[in-house]
Motif scaffolding. Structure first.
Motif, PDB file in Angstrom:
ATOM      1  N   HIS A 120      24.258  78.180   9.554  1.00  0.00           N
ATOM      2  CA  HIS A 120      23.132  77.810   8.682  1.00  0.00           C
ATOM      3  C   HIS A 120      21.984  77.230   9.509  1.00  0.00           C
ATOM      4  CE1 HIS A 120      20.764  76.290   5.395  1.00  0.00           C
ATOM      5  NE2 HIS A 120      20.838  75.075   5.917  1.00  0.00           N
ATOM      6  N   GLN A 121      22.303  76.306  10.392  1.00  0.00           N
ATOM      7  CA  GLN A 121      21.259  75.660  11.184  1.00  0.00           C
ATOM      8  C   GLN A 121      20.480  76.663  12.023  1.00  0.00           C
ATOM      9  OE1 GLN A 121      22.662  72.468  13.662  1.00  0.00           O
ATOM     10  NE2 GLN A 121      20.760  72.330  14.782  1.00  0.00           N
ATOM     11  N   HIS A 122      21.164  77.626  12.629  1.00  0.00           N
ATOM     12  CA  HIS A 122      20.499  78.574  13.516  1.00  0.00           C
ATOM     13  C   HIS A 122      19.857  79.751  12.788  1.00  0.00           C
ATOM     14  CE1 HIS A 122      22.906  76.417  16.497  1.00  0.00           C
ATOM     15  NE2 HIS A 122      21.933  76.750  17.313  1.00  0.00           N
ATOM     16  N   MET A 123      20.323  80.053  11.606  1.00  0.00           N
ATOM     17  CA  MET A 123      19.849  81.252  10.921  1.00  0.00           C
ATOM     18  C   MET A 123      18.958  80.985   9.717  1.00  0.00           C
ATOM     19  SD  MET A 123      21.073  83.746  12.691  1.00  0.00           S
ATOM     20  CE  MET A 123      21.184  82.849  14.242  1.00  0.00           C
ATOM     21  N   LYS A 124      18.862  79.741   9.253  1.00  0.00           N
ATOM     22  CA  LYS A 124      18.123  79.460   8.015  1.00  0.00           C
ATOM     23  C   LYS A 124      16.671  79.907   8.092  1.00  0.00           C
ATOM     24  CE  LYS A 124      17.174  74.725   9.267  1.00  0.00           C
ATOM     25  NZ  LYS A 124      17.515  73.360   9.124  1.00  0.00           N
ATOM     26  N   ASP A 125      16.011  79.647   9.206  1.00  0.00           N
ATOM     27  CA  ASP A 125      14.611  80.064   9.315  1.00  0.00           C
ATOM     28  C   ASP A 125      14.489  81.582   9.398  1.00  0.00           C
ATOM     29  OD1 ASP A 125      13.738  77.451   9.177  1.00  0.00           O
ATOM     30  OD2 ASP A 125      13.692  77.197  11.357  1.00  0.00           O
ATOM     31  N   LEU A 126      15.442  82.215  10.078  1.00  0.00           N
ATOM     32  CA  LEU A 126      15.420  83.676  10.162  1.00  0.00           C
ATOM     33  C   LEU A 126      15.621  84.299   8.784  1.00  0.00           C
ATOM     34  CD1 LEU A 126      17.603  84.186  13.353  1.00  0.00           C
ATOM     35  CD2 LEU A 126      15.149  84.570  13.160  1.00  0.00           C
ATOM     36  N   ALA A 127      16.514  83.716   8.006  1.00  0.00           N
ATOM     37  CA  ALA A 127      16.828  84.269   6.685  1.00  0.00           C
ATOM     38  C   ALA A 127      15.673  84.134   5.707  1.00  0.00           C
ATOM     39  CB  ALA A 127      18.076  83.587   6.119  1.00  0.00           C
ATOM     40  N   THR A 128      14.777  83.194   5.967  1.00  0.00           N
ATOM     41  CA  THR A 128      13.660  82.990   5.040  1.00  0.00           C
ATOM     42  C   THR A 128      12.349  83.570   5.564  1.00  0.00           C
ATOM     43  OG1 THR A 128      13.189  80.807   5.968  1.00  0.00           O
ATOM     44  CG2 THR A 128      14.702  80.904   4.076  1.00  0.00           C
ATOM     45  N   ALA A 129      12.372  84.214   6.715  1.00  0.00           N
ATOM     46  CA  ALA A 129      11.153  84.804   7.261  1.00  0.00           C
ATOM     47  C   ALA A 129      10.612  85.848   6.292  1.00  0.00           C
ATOM     48  CB  ALA A 129      11.434  85.435   8.619  1.00  0.00           C
ATOM     49  N   SER A 130       9.313  85.781   6.040  1.00  0.00           N
ATOM     50  CA  SER A 130       8.725  86.652   5.018  1.00  0.00           C
ATOM     51  C   SER A 130       8.326  88.020   5.546  1.00  0.00           C
ATOM     52  CB  SER A 130       7.515  85.970   4.384  1.00  0.00           C
ATOM     53  OG  SER A 130       6.536  85.724   5.374  1.00  0.00           O
ATOM     54  N   GLY A 131       8.267  88.188   6.823  1.00  0.00           N
ATOM     55  CA  GLY A 131       7.867  89.475   7.375  1.00  0.00           C
ATOM     56  C   GLY A 131       8.396  89.634   8.780  1.00  0.00           C
TER      57      GLY A 131
END
Length: 159
Positions: A120-131
């Motif tokens: 979660h810590q490492h992937m949360k920003d990747l999972a929410t990237a809009s483009g």
């Protein structure tokens, strides 16, 4: 011979950096909490996912997330610790089937608290990237920064 484009090379580098950095961090966290390595988790997970039927060792190789070198030794250690049980196949006395023990399942579940949190810590920003551009930027951030190619361009310049 076909060569990768700069973008393909950038993606390859970023994915490998993210993988390496995330694994380093999660391995350190597991060690700090007194747990075995991610290889052990992955092995326990693979055996557990096979269900009541169990799984043969050679079948595990396509499921595991880590390289399979020394799989036999890793399996033997987990069997000796009572985390995995090995039984002889009834129809082929030479074949052996692996099953997770209740202790192995409990350890895997406890390790997931650390491993899942790390994912979660490492992937949360990747999972929410809009483009795609934001996704690549997040890959760079998680994996250790921009890519230095011979022309010293930054990935963000292409996006």
């Amino acid at each position: 011979m076909m060569k990768p484009s700069d973008r393909e090379t950038d993606i390859w580098i970023m994915l490998n950096r993210v993988h390496r950095q995330a694994h380093r961090n999660m391995e350190a966290e597991l060690r700090q909490k007194g747990f075995p390595s991610l290889r052990v988790y992955d092995l326990l997970w693979g055996v557990e996912m096979s269900g009541k039927e169990g799984v043969r060792a050679y079948e595990l190789t396509s499921w595991l997330l880590f390289e399979q070198s020394n799989l036999s030794r890793l399996l033997a250690r987990q069997i000796s610790k009572g985390l995995i049980r090995e039984t002889v196949m009834s129809e082929d006395r030479r074949g052996k089937v692996l099953h997770i023990t209740p202790e192995g399942a409990a350890l895997r579940k406890d390790m997931w608290e650390v491993y899942g949190s790390g994912i979660h810590q490492h992937m949360k920003d990747l999972a929410t990237a809009s483009g795609l551009a934001e996704f690549f930027k997040q890959l760079c951030d998680v994996g250790g920064g921009p890519i230095g190619l011979p022309d010293q361009r930054q990935v963000s310049k292409e996006m």
